[in-house]
Motif scaffolding. Structure first.
Motif, PDB file in Angstrom:
ATOM      1  N   TRP A  43       0.822  -1.134   0.173  1.00 45.39           N
ATOM      2  CA  TRP A  43       0.085  -0.151   0.156  1.00 45.39           C
ATOM      3  C   TRP A  43       0.702   1.414   0.266  1.00 45.39           C
ATOM      4  N   LEU A  44       2.300   1.064   0.852  1.00 44.75           N
ATOM      5  CA  LEU A  44       2.826   2.523   0.886  1.00 44.75           C
ATOM      6  C   LEU A  44       3.717   2.739  -0.278  1.00 44.75           C
ATOM      7  N   VAL A  45       3.927   1.135  -1.234  1.00 43.92           N
ATOM      8  CA  VAL A  45       4.366   1.569  -2.691  1.00 43.92           C
ATOM      9  C   VAL A  45       3.567   2.155  -3.494  1.00 43.92           C
ATOM     10  N   PHE A  46       2.358   2.182  -3.037  1.00 45.44           N
ATOM     11  CA  PHE A  46       1.281   1.998  -4.404  1.00 45.44           C
ATOM     12  C   PHE A  46       1.104   3.637  -4.359  1.00 45.44           C
ATOM     13  N   VAL A  47       0.909   4.050  -2.925  1.00 47.96           N
ATOM     14  CA  VAL A  47       0.163   5.692  -2.609  1.00 47.96           C
ATOM     15  C   VAL A  47       1.840   6.220  -3.028  1.00 47.96           C
ATOM     16  N   ILE A  48       2.975   5.895  -2.501  1.00 47.95           N
ATOM     17  CA  ILE A  48       4.152   7.352  -2.995  1.00 47.95           C
ATOM     18  C   ILE A  48       4.553   7.248  -4.470  1.00 47.95           C
ATOM     19  N   VAL A  49       3.964   6.021  -5.224  1.00 51.55           N
ATOM     20  CA  VAL A  49       4.955   6.013  -6.677  1.00 51.55           C
ATOM     21  C   VAL A  49       3.430   6.233  -7.420  1.00 51.55           C
ATOM     22  N   LEU A  50       2.479   5.825  -7.097  1.00 53.15           N
ATOM     23  CA  LEU A  50       1.495   6.600  -7.957  1.00 53.15           C
ATOM     24  C   LEU A  50       0.316   7.281  -6.944  1.00 53.15           C
ATOM     25  N   PHE A  78      -2.149  10.083  -6.825  1.00 54.34           N
ATOM     26  CA  PHE A  78      -3.336   9.867  -7.118  1.00 54.34           C
ATOM     27  C   PHE A  78      -4.250   8.207  -7.030  1.00 54.34           C
ATOM     28  N   LEU A  79      -3.606   7.888  -8.123  1.00 62.51           N
ATOM     29  CA  LEU A  79      -4.207   6.437  -8.386  1.00 62.51           C
ATOM     30  C   LEU A  79      -4.556   5.622  -6.553  1.00 62.51           C
ATOM     31  N   GLY A  80      -3.224   5.824  -6.204  1.00 63.36           N
ATOM     32  CA  GLY A  80      -3.529   4.968  -4.845  1.00 63.36           C
ATOM     33  C   GLY A  80      -3.876   5.379  -3.664  1.00 63.36           C
ATOM     34  N   ALA A  81      -4.187   6.680  -3.686  1.00 65.72           N
ATOM     35  CA  ALA A  81      -4.970   7.249  -2.692  1.00 65.72           C
ATOM     36  C   ALA A  81      -6.048   6.827  -2.897  1.00 65.72           C
ATOM     37  N   PHE A  82      -6.529   7.279  -3.882  1.00 62.76           N
ATOM     38  CA  PHE A  82      -7.935   7.354  -4.693  1.00 62.76           C
ATOM     39  C   PHE A  82      -8.349   5.396  -3.966  1.00 62.76           C
ATOM     40  N   VAL A  83      -7.943   4.289  -4.639  1.00 65.21           N
ATOM     41  CA  VAL A  83      -8.129   3.437  -5.137  1.00 65.21           C
ATOM     42  C   VAL A  83      -8.136   3.390  -2.640  1.00 65.21           C
ATOM     43  N   TYR A  84      -7.407   3.849  -2.122  1.00 62.20           N
ATOM     44  CA  TYR A  84      -6.721   3.200  -0.989  1.00 62.20           C
ATOM     45  C   TYR A  84      -8.030   3.622   0.059  1.00 62.20           C
ATOM     46  N   ILE A  85      -8.751   3.953  -0.852  1.00 60.13           N
ATOM     47  CA  ILE A  85      -9.710   5.324  -0.086  1.00 60.13           C
ATOM     48  C   ILE A  85     -11.166   4.469   0.052  1.00 60.13           C
ATOM     49  N   LEU A  86     -11.389   3.761  -1.491  1.00 62.96           N
ATOM     50  CA  LEU A  86     -12.459   3.146  -1.933  1.00 62.96           C
ATOM     51  C   LEU A  86     -11.913   1.800  -1.224  1.00 62.96           C
ATOM     52  N   ALA A  87     -11.379   1.148  -1.468  1.00 60.02           N
ATOM     53  CA  ALA A  87     -10.963  -0.091  -0.767  1.00 60.02           C
ATOM     54  C   ALA A  87     -11.027   0.093   1.064  1.00 60.02           C
ATOM     55  N   ARG A  88     -10.468   0.904   1.276  1.00 58.15           N
ATOM     56  CA  ARG A  88     -10.390   0.922   3.036  1.00 58.15           C
ATOM     57  C   ARG A  88     -10.327   2.136   3.908  1.00 58.15           C
ATOM     58  N   GLY A  89     -11.837   2.756   3.119  1.00 60.00           N
ATOM     59  CA  GLY A  89     -12.219   3.706   3.904  1.00 60.00           C
ATOM     60  C   GLY A  89     -12.915   3.864   4.662  1.00 60.00           C
ATOM     61  N   ARG A  90     -13.412   3.011   4.569  1.00 57.72           N
ATOM     62  CA  ARG A  90     -14.663   2.596   5.639  1.00 57.72           C
ATOM     63  C   ARG A  90     -14.452   2.369   7.546  1.00 57.72           C
ATOM     64  N   GLY A  91     -13.345   1.773   7.099  1.00 57.80           N
ATOM     65  CA  GLY A  91     -12.824   1.355   8.324  1.00 57.80           C
ATOM     66  C   GLY A  91     -11.391   2.446   8.617  1.00 57.80           C
ATOM     67  N   MET A  92     -11.328   3.429   8.062  1.00 55.19           N
ATOM     68  CA  MET A  92     -10.693   4.614   8.349  1.00 55.19           C
ATOM     69  C   MET A  92     -10.781   5.068   9.809  1.00 55.19           C
ATOM     70  N   GLY A  93     -11.922   5.583  10.180  1.00 54.67           N
ATOM     71  CA  GLY A  93     -12.835   5.958  10.616  1.00 54.67           C
ATOM     72  C   GLY A  93     -13.045   5.197  12.000  1.00 54.67           C
ATOM     73  N   ARG A  94     -13.282   4.408  11.830  1.00 54.90           N
ATOM     74  CA  ARG A  94     -13.546   3.240  12.674  1.00 54.90           C
ATOM     75  C   ARG A  94     -12.169   3.135  13.509  1.00 54.90           C
ATOM     76  N   ARG A  95     -11.037   2.743  12.938  1.00 54.05           N
ATOM     77  CA  ARG A  95      -9.268   2.673  13.675  1.00 54.05           C
ATOM     78  C   ARG A  95      -9.170   3.819  14.100  1.00 54.05           C
ATOM     79  N   GLU A  96      -9.130   5.347  13.295  1.00 51.41           N
ATOM     80  CA  GLU A  96      -9.227   6.334  14.471  1.00 51.41           C
ATOM     81  C   GLU A  96      -9.570   6.856  15.291  1.00 51.41           C
ATOM     82  N   THR A  97     -11.100   5.663  15.606  1.00 51.20           N
ATOM     83  CA  THR A  97     -11.987   6.280  16.736  1.00 51.20           C
ATOM     84  C   THR A  97     -11.350   5.212  17.883  1.00 51.20           C
ATOM     85  N   GLU A  98     -10.739   3.532  17.816  1.00 50.28           N
ATOM     86  CA  GLU A  98     -10.331   3.026  18.239  1.00 50.28           C
ATOM     87  C   GLU A  98      -9.150   3.666  18.814  1.00 50.28           C
TER      88      GLU A  98
END
Length: 140
Positions: free
Chosen positions: A54-61, A63-83
């Protein structure tokens, strides 16, 4: 005086607006990248290889890496932050309780004990010599 003088009206208001908007979007983009990278490191469900991918994907690409990460794992980001926030709050509460418990005296203070002893002597339940012995015990 044939030099060119730059005046404030040489930069139109719409140009200022666009420049301000691009700076805002640039800062927002970096905020999003740091948020994603923090979420990657915070997530305990991923192993090291997945985090690296994920880090390589976000750093190398980015825009695409960030948008794909948000689509794939965005729902859990808020939950992990709250925890994470709740865990930090729990640690802080435990520390405060532990510190407050050790700072509080275990029993009645010597002042309270001496006051009670004085009352007992005033009522005539103990003699002056008994009062002096008990007082020395309390003070030492």
């Amino acid at each position: 005086m044939d030099r060119y003088v730059s005046l404030a009206y040489d930069y139109p208001v719409l140009g200022v607006f666009w420049t301000t908007m691009w700076i805002f979007l640039w800062v927002l983009w970096f905020f999003l990248l740091f948020r994603i990278i923090g979420d990657v490191f915070r997530d305990d469900s991923m192993n090291g290889w997945t985090k690296t991918a994920w880090l390589v994907f976000v750093i190398v690409l980015p825009f695409l890496g960030a948008f794909v990460y948000i689509l794939a794992r965005g729902r859990g980001m808020g939950r992990r932050e709250t925890e994470a926030v709740l865990a930090r709050q729990q640690v802080m509460d435990d520390y405060i309780r532990e510190t407050a418990a050790t700072a509080a005296p275990a029993g009645p203070s010597p002042t309270d004990q001496l006051a009670k002893l004085s009352e007992i002597r005033a009522r005539g339940h103990i003699s002056d010599s008994e009062f002096q012995r008990a007082k020395e015990k309390i003070l030492h």
